[in-house]
Write an enzyme that holds these catalytic residues in place. Structure first.
Site, PDB file in Angstrom:
ATOM      1  N   HIS A  17     -20.241 -13.255  67.528  1.00 21.12           N
ATOM      2  CA  HIS A  17     -18.941 -12.656  67.112  1.00 21.12           C
ATOM      3  C   HIS A  17     -18.112 -13.963  66.629  1.00 21.12           C
ATOM      4  CE1 HIS A  17     -19.772  -9.617  70.242  1.00 21.12           C
ATOM      5  NE2 HIS A  17     -19.687  -8.920  69.377  1.00 21.12           N
ATOM      6  N   LYS A  41     -18.883   3.906  75.767  1.00 15.62           N
ATOM      7  CA  LYS A  41     -19.707   2.790  76.426  1.00 15.62           C
ATOM      8  C   LYS A  41     -19.079   2.383  77.537  1.00 15.62           C
ATOM      9  CE  LYS A  41     -21.196  -0.101  72.282  1.00 15.62           C
ATOM     10  NZ  LYS A  41     -20.837  -1.301  71.777  1.00 15.62           N
ATOM     11  N   ARG A  90     -26.559  -8.638  62.162  1.00 12.79           N
ATOM     12  CA  ARG A  90     -27.645  -9.373  62.894  1.00 12.79           C
ATOM     13  C   ARG A  90     -28.986  -9.329  61.993  1.00 12.79           C
ATOM     14  NH1 ARG A  90     -26.571  -7.183  68.797  1.00 12.79           N
ATOM     15  NH2 ARG A  90     -26.591  -5.419  67.425  1.00 12.79           N
ATOM     16  N   SER A 128     -23.942  -8.292  72.909  1.00 15.00           N
ATOM     17  CA  SER A 128     -23.389  -8.341  74.074  1.00 15.00           C
ATOM     18  C   SER A 128     -24.103  -7.552  75.235  1.00 15.00           C
ATOM     19  CB  SER A 128     -21.903  -7.608  74.053  1.00 15.00           C
ATOM     20  OG  SER A 128     -20.896  -8.360  73.009  1.00 15.00           O
TER      21      SER A 128
END
Length: 160
Positions: A17, A41, A90, A128
């Site tokens: 990030h 989440k 990514r 994360s």
């Protein structure tokens, strides 16, 4: 002024990030890190803690603002007069979901563009979720997250 919003949960912020933020300020005059209250989440850190962690690690990067939001990203962007969404990718597997989101945001607000920035190769495996898993099992966090947030992650994991 060219302002971009870099949205995400950032639970916790990773070096990936931070890589996108650091590179994004070279492209835009201002980056607003939009920390999303994601109802889908379960977060390790609450929204205020996530904002504070990001502010701490970005305070030396010029032209970065960190703000929490909930609801539609396009509404948040209108509030800050931003018309570009900055998204880090990514791997190709990220692209399909992010592409769909970009098309939806463009459908809802045609003036909004999404810019995809590839995360630097050394962070392409990093998420994360993976950081939380490593922390849960007492693995080494150095090189995954900014050093200054490691104690916060360990303390939060130990409270669970």
């Amino acid at each position: 002024m060219r302002t971009a919003v870099y949205p995400g949960s950032f639970d916790p912020i990773t070096l990936g990030h931070l890589d996108v933020i650091s590179r994004g300020v070279k492209v835009f005059d201002k980056i607003i890190v939009g920390v999303l209250v994601n109802v889908d989440k379960t977060s390790l850190f609450n929204i205020d803690e996530r904002v504070e962690l990001i502010k701490r690690v970005t305070r030396m990067i010029p032209n970065v603002e960190v703000v929490s939001f909930e609801g539609l990203l396009i509404d948040f962007m209108k509030e800050y007069d931003a018309n570009v969404i900055l998204k880090g990718l990514r791997a190709f597997s990220d692209f399909e979901y992010e592409f769909q989101m970009a098309l939806m945001n463009n459908k809802l607000q045609p003036e909004i563009e999404t810019l995809f920035m590839m995360t630097s190769a050394q962070y392409s495996y990093l998420s994360s979720t993976a950081v939380k898993q490593v922390a849960k099992f007492r693995g080494e966090l150095k090189g995954l997250v900014p050093d200054m947030v490691i104690p916060d992650i360990i303390n939060k994991i130990n409270q669970k």
